[in-house]
Design a protein around this motif. Structure first.
Motif, PDB file in Angstrom:
ATOM      1  N   LYS A  59       0.837  -1.197   0.000  1.00 29.29           N
ATOM      2  CA  LYS A  59       0.000   0.000   0.000  1.00 29.29           C
ATOM      3  C   LYS A  59       0.869   1.244   0.000  1.00 29.29           C
ATOM      4  O   LYS A  59       1.945   1.271   0.606  1.00 29.29           O
ATOM      5  CB  LYS A  59      -0.910   0.050   1.241  1.00 29.29           C
ATOM      6  N   HIS A 117      -6.989   2.873  -3.014  1.00 29.15           N
ATOM      7  CA  HIS A 117      -6.503   1.580  -3.474  1.00 29.15           C
ATOM      8  C   HIS A 117      -7.655   0.591  -3.530  1.00 29.15           C
ATOM      9  O   HIS A 117      -8.730   0.831  -2.963  1.00 29.15           O
ATOM     10  CB  HIS A 117      -5.416   1.048  -2.535  1.00 29.15           C
ATOM     11  N   THR A 139     -12.822   1.205  -4.367  1.00 34.21           N
ATOM     12  CA  THR A 139     -11.620   1.890  -3.869  1.00 34.21           C
ATOM     13  C   THR A 139     -11.828   2.284  -2.410  1.00 34.21           C
ATOM     14  O   THR A 139     -12.931   2.622  -1.983  1.00 34.21           O
ATOM     15  CB  THR A 139     -11.299   3.159  -4.685  1.00 34.21           C
ATOM     16  N   THR A 186       5.793   3.539   0.041  1.00 34.71           N
ATOM     17  CA  THR A 186       5.138   2.257  -0.161  1.00 34.71           C
ATOM     18  C   THR A 186       5.552   1.297   0.940  1.00 34.71           C
ATOM     19  O   THR A 186       6.745   1.096   1.184  1.00 34.71           O
ATOM     20  CB  THR A 186       5.491   1.658  -1.533  1.00 34.71           C
TER      21      THR A 186
END
Length: 387
Positions: A226, A240, A261, A382
């Protein structure tokens, strides 16, 4: 003391000793009060939910506690919620034992009366015409108060400090259509607020704590990735596609035929916001972990949605299961924390917890020095973990 490898956060070990007589009080300076409160690990000058709106009935007074401050709350005859320190400045008896006429709170001990919306004393019945005491210079502690989404929010400014001329608006839950369903849940956690918050944002406990037929199983663990980004006073899990091992998300995608999402924000001092969208269907929630005492915090969860296939009773049943699982885990953790162990935060699964502690420390340092708040994130990051 909350001790983590690489992260240290102090908590006061004991309350100040009681004063030896009923009339003696400790003459603590504002600086020493601020130092004491910093030791408790609380963040002041923020809005916190004190209680549900339904807990204030007619002209009755309600008692609550936030950040170890006792509060008395009510609603004036014109419908405005108010919050005062639940202590008469005369002899300290809780004002919540008193009477309320829709405008003023009357102490049950000597009948001192205080304006509910300012805390200013308006009458001391025992004074005679020869007394020179300026009644209007006496105040019970007073806190800004607003009602949103079925909660009474209180702005907790630091003890010994003056309330600023402007106070930001209390948080509101985002909604995206005129018609929607809404519900609220709550539970107490026997832990310091820091443990409650990092548990709230922890991404790796789901398959172990929240095992269930409708959510996920231990065998569903897989690697995830993520992206996170900095936002003012917090961080965001960027939009996401949600976990493919969770049944509710699969059902939502099947209903709309469009991608699902999810966006998740954490914002100081204690708010987790989640927004799920798929076509015209949406679901939003706000979860707060509010410090009641140094050893007790409370989860307040409010959610709204326009998902026609999700009845409120069904959601409440599932939500209670979730909260009970978290509560039982925190009760078990409290048993171990009694022994003051050294604790660990690891990368990447615990990186959000590290950001939380850094955000908190940097905010306190900014308030102390007047320098801008340094954000622990320099840009998008990330993170990878298995859950």
């Amino acid at each position: 003391m909350l001790r983590y490898v690489g992260v240290y956060y102090d908590a006061a070990e004991s309350m100040s000793e009681a004063t030896p007589t009923i009339l003696q009080q400790t003459n603590a300076t504002a600086a020493s009060e601020a130092e004491h409160d910093a030791d408790l690990g609380f963040l002041w000058d923020f809005w916190y939910p004190a209680l549900r709106s339904t807990e204030i009935v007619d002209d009755r007074l309600a008692a609550a506690m936030l950040l170890e401050v006792p509060l008395v709350l009510g609603r004036t005859s014109d419908g405005k919620a108010f919050a005062m320190r639940d202590s008469c400045p005369h002899r300290g008896i809780p004002l919540s034992y008193g009477r309320f006429d829709g405008k003023t709170v009357e102490c049950s001990y000597h009948g001192w009366r205080f304006d509910a919306c300012s805390g200013q004393c308006v009458e001391i019945p025992s004074l005679t015409s020869q007394d020179k005491l300026r009644v209007d210079r006496i105040f019970a502690g007073h806190y800004p108060c607003e009602e949103h989404d079925g909660y009474v929010w209180v702005y907790m400014h630091a003890p010994g400090s003056r309330l600023g001329e402007t106070v930001p608006a209390a948080p509101k839950l985002a909604t995206f259509s005129a018609k929607y369903k809404i519900t609220r849940l709550a539970c107490d956690l026997p832990a310091h607020v820091d443990h409650g918050i990092i548990g709230l944002m922890d991404p790796a406990h789901g398959p172990f704590v929240h095992q269930s037929w409708f959510w996920r199983s231990r065998g569903s663990i897989h690697e995830k990735q993520k992206q996170f980004e900095p936002i003012p006073n917090g961080f965001r899990m960027s939009p996401h596609s949600p976990s493919s091992n969770s049944l509710p998300y699969q059902l939502l995608k099947k209903q709309t035929g469009e991608p699902v999402t999810t966006t998740i924000d954490f914002i100081l001092p204690n708010r987790r916001l989640e927004e799920i969208r798929s076509g015209k269907l949406w679901f939003t929630s706000q979860t707060t972990v509010t410090p009641v005492r140094r050893d007790l915090c409370r989860i307040d969860f409010v959610a709204a949605w326009n998902l026609f296939f999700l009845p409120v009773p069904v959601f409440r049943m599932l939500g209670r299961i979730f909260l009970r699982q978290d509560q039982e885990t925190m009760i078990q953790q409290a048993e171990g924390l009694k022994h003051n162990p050294h604790l660990m935060l690891i990368d990447d699964a615990d990186r959000p917890a590290k950001w939380y502690f850094a955000l908190k420390a940097n905010l306190l340092e900014s308030r102390r020095t007047g320098a801008p708040v340094a954000h622990p994130m320099s840009g998008p990051v990330t993170l990878r973990w298995r859950s």
